[in-house]
Design a protein around this motif. Sequence first.
Motif, PDB file in Angstrom:
ATOM      1  N   VAL A 102      82.960  40.323  28.464  1.00  0.00           N
ATOM      2  CA  VAL A 102      82.183  39.228  29.058  1.00  0.00           C
ATOM      3  C   VAL A 102      80.771  39.705  29.378  1.00  0.00           C
ATOM      4  N   CYS A 103      80.662  40.903  29.956  1.00  0.00           N
ATOM      5  CA  CYS A 103      79.338  41.439  30.298  1.00  0.00           C
ATOM      6  C   CYS A 103      78.494  41.652  29.040  1.00  0.00           C
ATOM      7  N   ALA A 104      79.128  42.130  27.964  1.00  0.00           N
ATOM      8  CA  ALA A 104      78.396  42.351  26.717  1.00  0.00           C
ATOM      9  C   ALA A 104      77.858  41.035  26.152  1.00  0.00           C
ATOM     10  N   LEU A 105      78.654  39.991  26.197  1.00  0.00           N
ATOM     11  CA  LEU A 105      78.193  38.678  25.730  1.00  0.00           C
ATOM     12  C   LEU A 105      77.039  38.159  26.577  1.00  0.00           C
ATOM     13  N   LEU A 106      77.148  38.345  27.883  1.00  0.00           N
ATOM     14  CA  LEU A 106      76.092  37.867  28.776  1.00  0.00           C
ATOM     15  C   LEU A 106      74.803  38.647  28.610  1.00  0.00           C
ATOM     16  N   ALA A 107      74.886  39.866  28.107  1.00  0.00           N
ATOM     17  CA  ALA A 107      73.693  40.691  27.937  1.00  0.00           C
ATOM     18  C   ALA A 107      72.872  40.282  26.712  1.00  0.00           C
ATOM     19  N   VAL A 108      73.437  39.496  25.823  1.00  0.00           N
ATOM     20  CA  VAL A 108      72.723  39.047  24.620  1.00  0.00           C
ATOM     21  C   VAL A 108      71.989  37.745  24.923  1.00  0.00           C
ATOM     22  N   PRO A 109      70.646  37.742  24.893  1.00  0.00           N
ATOM     23  CA  PRO A 109      69.892  36.540  25.294  1.00  0.00           C
ATOM     24  C   PRO A 109      70.187  35.309  24.448  1.00  0.00           C
ATOM     25  N   THR A 110      70.525  35.514  23.170  1.00  0.00           N
ATOM     26  CA  THR A 110      70.738  34.357  22.298  1.00  0.00           C
ATOM     27  C   THR A 110      72.118  33.711  22.489  1.00  0.00           C
ATOM     28  N   VAL A 111      72.996  34.402  23.208  1.00  0.00           N
ATOM     29  CA  VAL A 111      74.306  33.837  23.510  1.00  0.00           C
ATOM     30  C   VAL A 111      74.205  33.079  24.832  1.00  0.00           C
ATOM     31  N   PHE A 112      74.713  31.882  24.866  1.00  0.00           N
ATOM     32  CA  PHE A 112      74.617  31.014  26.042  1.00  0.00           C
ATOM     33  C   PHE A 112      73.150  30.827  26.446  1.00  0.00           C
ATOM     34  N   PRO A 113      72.341  30.239  25.586  1.00  0.00           N
ATOM     35  CA  PRO A 113      70.898  30.137  25.865  1.00  0.00           C
ATOM     36  C   PRO A 113      70.542  29.311  27.102  1.00  0.00           C
ATOM     37  N   SER A 114      71.443  28.476  27.565  1.00  0.00           N
ATOM     38  CA  SER A 114      71.143  27.656  28.748  1.00  0.00           C
ATOM     39  C   SER A 114      71.238  28.435  30.048  1.00  0.00           C
ATOM     40  N   LEU A 115      71.734  29.659  30.012  1.00  0.00           N
ATOM     41  CA  LEU A 115      71.884  30.469  31.218  1.00  0.00           C
ATOM     42  C   LEU A 115      70.598  31.230  31.517  1.00  0.00           C
ATOM     43  N   ASN A 116      70.157  31.195  32.766  1.00  0.00           N
ATOM     44  CA  ASN A 116      69.005  32.001  33.169  1.00  0.00           C
ATOM     45  C   ASN A 116      69.456  33.410  33.529  1.00  0.00           C
ATOM     46  N   GLY A 117      68.505  34.268  33.831  1.00  0.00           N
ATOM     47  CA  GLY A 117      68.820  35.671  34.108  1.00  0.00           C
ATOM     48  C   GLY A 117      69.696  35.857  35.328  1.00  0.00           C
ATOM     49  N   GLU A 118      69.404  35.122  36.406  1.00  0.00           N
ATOM     50  CA  GLU A 118      70.198  35.267  37.619  1.00  0.00           C
ATOM     51  C   GLU A 118      71.640  34.818  37.397  1.00  0.00           C
ATOM     52  N   ALA A 119      71.817  33.742  36.641  1.00  0.00           N
ATOM     53  CA  ALA A 119      73.171  33.254  36.369  1.00  0.00           C
ATOM     54  C   ALA A 119      73.944  34.267  35.527  1.00  0.00           C
ATOM     55  N   ARG A 120      73.280  34.916  34.573  1.00  0.00           N
ATOM     56  CA  ARG A 120      73.953  35.926  33.758  1.00  0.00           C
ATOM     57  C   ARG A 120      74.413  37.108  34.615  1.00  0.00           C
ATOM     58  N   LEU A 121      73.515  37.572  35.498  1.00  0.00           N
ATOM     59  CA  LEU A 121      73.887  38.668  36.389  1.00  0.00           C
ATOM     60  C   LEU A 121      75.054  38.271  37.288  1.00  0.00           C
ATOM     61  N   MET A 122      74.999  37.050  37.811  1.00  0.00           N
ATOM     62  CA  MET A 122      76.059  36.576  38.698  1.00  0.00           C
ATOM     63  C   MET A 122      77.396  36.530  37.973  1.00  0.00           C
ATOM     64  N   LEU A 123      77.414  35.999  36.770  1.00  0.00           N
ATOM     65  CA  LEU A 123      78.662  35.892  36.023  1.00  0.00           C
ATOM     66  C   LEU A 123      79.209  37.274  35.647  1.00  0.00           C
ATOM     67  N   ALA A 124      78.321  38.212  35.347  1.00  0.00           N
ATOM     68  CA  ALA A 124      78.783  39.561  35.025  1.00  0.00           C
ATOM     69  C   ALA A 124      79.440  40.209  36.248  1.00  0.00           C
TER      70      ALA A 124
END
Length: 476
Positions: free
Chosen positions: A17-39
């Motif tokens: 899950v963390c690896a997917l969230l680290a790729v900017p082109t995956v889930f493009p609607s997510l901002n940086g803070e949301a990606r960190l939170m989900l990880a």
Amino acid sequence: MTLSLRQAVWLCAALSVCALLAVPTVFPSLNGEARLMLAVFALATCAWIAAPVDDTYIALGAGLALTATGVISADTLFATLGDETVWLLICAFVLAAAVARTGLAGRAAAFLVGGARTVRQLVHLTTAALVVTAFAVPATSGRAALAMPVFLALAKALADRRRLVVMLALLFPTVVLLSAVATLIGAGAHLITVSVLWEQTGERLGFVEWLLLGLPLAVVSSHLAAETVLLTTTSRAERRGPVSITPALLQEHSPTAVTGPLTTAETRCLLLLGTVVALWCSEPLHGVPPAVVALIGAVVAASPALGTVRLKDGLRTVPWPLLLFMAATTAMGVALAESGAAGWLVGGLPADLPAWLFLTVIVVVSTAAHLVLQSRSARSSVLVPLVVAAAVAAGVNPVAAALASTAAAGFCHTLPASAKPVTLFADPPDGVPTFTPRDLLRLSGLLAPLSAAVVLLFALTVWPLLGVPVLLETQP
């Protein structure tokens, strides 16, 4: 350290899950803070499920990670410790220590259980007594420990009827767990739910509101569970014989008197507890917050002239790790909501999902969650923020959804390790007969769907009559 297969699977899932969230082109609607939170959320959840690390340590690590990365501020993290629900729990434990010191619990047990003449009367009088303890002891493990001497006395009185003793060993933890929903202080998970609702929706559930909604559910579910335990554990012949529980038997396991006139300390403590509960229940009349009432009660309970416990002794009974866990997970809930991560997670839900189906899914998932997350507080920390966000998106009242999820998550009877009260009664002292894992599984198979159905029934029919509609009310 060697990882087990289960731990390795969950670790791989979290890292994926963390690896997917680290790729900017995956889930493009997510901002940086949301990606960190989900990880962080994924790592913390997998650690709660599989890691042999204390739940509080994981929660504090997650809160620190969110603060260090700027998802939440340090003020947000530390402010959760000053929430009034935290103070309510601290003071409630001091009051509980004062009650335990006086021996009022033994007197109450002798008064209620001593009147039983049949097995069914014994079962339901015991159930009623255990429901009442939810108002005096703010933790399921504490209530189970308080009830253990009563169980040992009953086991001695019924020593020649082994299956009845096994039935009681199942009954005590079952009712303790299901009746916790009666009050706001019944479990730490309730305070987490209240905090999440306040942070995400601005809705504040007080002691009175929770009591109005939770007590009827606790009474109904506890007595239905008691009947289920009785019918699945004993035969008709075993239930037919009379019982006789004398105060003398209860006295053997109580360090204080269970009969006779109340002592001065018992009288003071009973008056104090009655006053505090009355003030909690009459909050709409006087407007004093429950936390302030609890603080006044704790100060009086520990005072040199009127108290029955020293303040430092009362504070030793406070579960400080639970308070830190609540604070950290509340901060995680704030981050989930404010970063947009919670909204994104539930964004794929069908917009036209019927409310009854939505609540059914919530209740079923929450009921089964104990098979994955053993900590009741951890279950609410993971589920409630997502349930609240999903409810708003589906047009369902988030209060009803959060309450249903929290009440359903109170079922955790499948395995001896699923909850501390079950663990405690799975191995009682003095060689007293107890239930086997097979007894527990047989009970769980019937009680799980029954408990879920009762919660769903209340959410759809009873709570709307008490002021909590199923659908989210829209502003004109």
